[in-house]
Enzyme design. Structure first.
Site, PDB file in Angstrom:
ATOM      1  N   ASP A  88      -7.191  12.030  -3.875  1.00 27.41           N
ATOM      2  CA  ASP A  88      -6.311  12.676  -4.853  1.00 27.41           C
ATOM      3  C   ASP A  88      -7.055  12.728  -6.190  1.00 27.41           C
ATOM      4  O   ASP A  88      -8.070  12.056  -6.381  1.00 27.41           O
ATOM      5  CB  ASP A  88      -4.965  11.937  -4.948  1.00 27.41           C
ATOM      6  CG  ASP A  88      -3.857  12.839  -5.514  1.00 27.41           C
ATOM      7  OD1 ASP A  88      -4.156  13.972  -5.958  1.00 27.41           O
ATOM      8  OD2 ASP A  88      -2.681  12.409  -5.526  1.00 27.41           O
ATOM      9  N   ASP A 123      -3.694  19.350 -10.089  1.00 29.30           N
ATOM     10  CA  ASP A 123      -2.440  20.102 -10.222  1.00 29.30           C
ATOM     11  C   ASP A 123      -1.494  19.346 -11.148  1.00 29.30           C
ATOM     12  O   ASP A 123      -1.679  18.154 -11.394  1.00 29.30           O
ATOM     13  CB  ASP A 123      -1.792  20.303  -8.847  1.00 29.30           C
ATOM     14  CG  ASP A 123      -1.521  18.982  -8.129  1.00 29.30           C
ATOM     15  OD1 ASP A 123      -2.436  18.152  -8.046  1.00 29.30           O
ATOM     16  OD2 ASP A 123      -0.376  18.775  -7.671  1.00 29.30           O
ATOM     17  N   CYS A 277      12.204  -5.441  15.307  1.00 29.99           N
ATOM     18  CA  CYS A 277      10.896  -4.842  15.592  1.00 29.99           C
ATOM     19  C   CYS A 277      10.079  -5.857  16.379  1.00 29.99           C
ATOM     20  O   CYS A 277      10.319  -7.061  16.276  1.00 29.99           O
ATOM     21  CB  CYS A 277      10.224  -4.519  14.259  1.00 29.99           C
ATOM     22  SG  CYS A 277       8.481  -4.095  14.355  1.00 29.99           S
ATOM     23  N   CYS A 279       6.509  -5.736  16.457  1.00 29.85           N
ATOM     24  CA  CYS A 279       5.097  -5.655  16.090  1.00 29.85           C
ATOM     25  C   CYS A 279       4.539  -7.073  16.038  1.00 29.85           C
ATOM     26  O   CYS A 279       5.297  -8.047  16.058  1.00 29.85           O
ATOM     27  CB  CYS A 279       4.931  -4.907  14.772  1.00 29.85           C
ATOM     28  SG  CYS A 279       5.272  -5.899  13.307  1.00 29.85           S
ATOM     29  N   CYS A 282       6.346  -9.256  13.457  1.00 28.53           N
ATOM     30  CA  CYS A 282       7.740  -9.581  13.749  1.00 28.53           C
ATOM     31  C   CYS A 282       7.864 -10.458  14.989  1.00 28.53           C
ATOM     32  O   CYS A 282       8.854 -11.158  15.170  1.00 28.53           O
ATOM     33  CB  CYS A 282       8.554  -8.298  13.899  1.00 28.53           C
ATOM     34  SG  CYS A 282       8.541  -7.332  12.380  1.00 28.53           S
TER      35      CYS A 282
END
Ligand code: GUN
Ligand code: ZN
Length: 506
Positions: A88, A123, A277, A279, A282
């Protein structure tokens, strides 16, 4: 062409974007890497499913040490990434701090110098509630910078991709104009910018409108990025509207505040007793155990969970595109927040655009709520049924199969909620899974009934016997429509006895 689309559903797609550092499969989530912090290594993100990362060239440029290393080793060397890297430009800092100490051409040159895969011009992200004249002024400047950047990039960019961000605040015509002008530049990548403040304040209907206005102008082959969208609760909806890329700083920002991401919304670690969850994080911790971990380590662990659910959702979405069940997925995800529900209802005004994109061949139709009514399969069916050629004088349209005295079931057409008039096995009416008409919403009856009215009017030279259930008759009465029914139709009420329907009055 750098972007190849391989599968489609709704306005979403699975695609492949070619970059100098490899091919990225979309929809893709780009984790934001802060070059100042060693948080989760890119190598580990790759194992979780990352195919591309994003970092900020302005942060690198401002810091002599980072700048030197990036020029020497490239941005990939600096952040230790063997994945493609988008950079960016400092526009976000421009929005947050009102000013940056660099100009457009210098930051575009710098991104090329550090060998970014996707280069972004400087921008101007106009905040949503800016007046239209200010937004227009900003947009003119953005467009001028994009013209300048693409010309420069054509000379120095080699195989690297150049982005043309789309701005215009919340003004549909400015967004369209911005997208049209960006497309004319033949950029490689189209980020929709200026939406972070809208996403942060749950102004999802405006985000949906912005995306759809932009998509009305961009060619379908353009890769689209929703700048700053990093919460998995919006991914399915945004993909269904045609967004291919997301970038997430959310995984880290939320982790810093002890917030836990789910596809249904955000939870505070403090309010969780169980993790929804499985994962690695978790699995290893209970919320109670995690709360006791020291801050830095806890933040890292939460960050990993947050990234994990985000990539998992991307896979769920991709599978839905393959199965062509993305409508079902979005209609389920929007239940996570009332403003997501309102946002998805905005598509009602863009049915024709969505129909242009949505593949017509699907396995079936699974009604999940009144939003299902806006699917293109419904309006396609309504058009098809009006084009049927009828060669008899009189027809029976029945809400339910009616057992005649001779034990045969007879009806020429059926009347269904949503689809209206359907022929036996006629797709999709015949293969539609709907709640029974006793339980379905009024809107679904209304949609079906409008189809019936059009069908009767279209075939004004034929006569029809309408065998309707009490729910339909009550509905028609409640709408005061009975006197307005065309003269070629006669209503007969049916009633269910022992599981079969009978006519009760003639
Ligand atoms: N990051 C989040 N929003 C924006 C935006 O509008 N422009 C740029 N360049 N970066 C962003
Ligand atoms: Zn987890």
């Amino acid at each position: 062409m750098n972007f190849e689309i391989t599968a489609k559903d709704v306005m979403g797609r699975i695609g492949k974007l070619k970059t100098p550092h490899g091919v990225v499969e979309t929809p893709a989530l780009m984790p934001v890497i802060n070059p100042n912090l060693k948080f989760i290594p890119v190598k580990e993100m790759k194992r979780m499913g990352a195919q591309i990362a994003i970092t900020n060239s302005y942060i690198i440029y401002r810091n002599e040490n980072l700048k030197e290393r990036a020029i020497e080793k490239g941005v990939h060397g600096l952040i230790e990434s063997d994945l493609p890297v988008m950079t960016d430009s400092g526009s976000y800092q421009l929005m947050v701090y009102g000013d940056v100490e660099i100009d457009n051409t210098s930051i575009v040159e710098f991104q090329n110098q550090i060998r970014s895969d996707i280069v972004v011009p400087l921008d101007i992200p106009t905040p949503p509630d800016t007046s239209k004249s200010e937004a227009e002024k900003d947009l003119k400047e953005t467009l001028e910078r994009e013209r300048e950047a693409t010309e420069l990039h054509a000379k120095i960019g080699g195989e690297r991709l150049i982005a043309a961000p789309i701005q215009g605040a919340i003004y549909p015509d400015l967004r369209r104009f911005s997208a049209k002008k960006a497309a004319e530049l033949k950029a490689d990548f189209y980020p929709i910018g200026g939406v972070v403040p809208l996403l942060d304040s749950y102004r999802f209907p405006e985000v949906v409108r912005i995306i759809l206005e932009v998509k009305s102008e961009l060619p379908p082959s353009a890769p689209v990025h929703l700048f700053g969208a990093g919460h998995p609760m919006v991914f399915a909806m945004a993909v269904a509207l045609g967004c291919d890329f997301f970038d997430s700083a959310a995984y880290a920002l939320y982790a810093k505040d002890d917030r836990y991401l789910t596809v249904h919304g955000t939870k505070k670690l403090d309010e969780l007793q169980y993790f929804p969850c499985s994962c690695p994080v978790c699995n290893e911790f209970t919320p109670e155990k995690l709360r006791k971990v020291p801050k830095d380590e806890r933040q890292l662990l939460l960050g990993k969970h947050n990234l994990h659910v985000s990539f998992e959702e991307i896979n769920v979405i991709k599978q839905a595109i393959k199965e062509k069940t993305l409508f079902d997925l979005v209609e389920s995800r929007i239940r996570g927040h009332p403003y997501l529900v309102s946002a998805w209802r905005v598509i009602k005004e863009y049915r024709d655009l969505i129909e242009l994109y949505d593949p017509s061949a699907k396995q079936g139709f699974f009604y999940t709520g009144i939003e299902s009514i806006y699917r293109p399969a419904v309006q396609r069916h309504h058009r098809k049924i009006l084009n049927l050629f009828l060669d008899e004088k009189r027809y029976v349209i029945s809400a339910k199969p009616v057992l005649e005295s001779n034990q045969t079931v007879h009806a020429d057409f059926y009347l269904l909620p949503v689809f209206g008039v359907v022929v036996g096995e006629f797709y999709p009416g015949g293969h539609a899974e709907l709640p029974e008409e006793e339980y379905i919403e009024e809107e679904a009856l209304e949609e079906g009934f409008n189809c019936l009215l059009n069908f009767l009017r279209e075939n004004a030279d034929k006569s029809f016997e309408l065998r309707l259930t009490k729910r339909w008759v009550d509905f028609i009465k409640s709408k005061g429509l009975k006197p307005k029914l065309p003269e070629n139709a006669e209503i007969v009420e049916i009633v269910e006895i022992e599981g079969s329907s009978r006519i009760i009055e003639r």
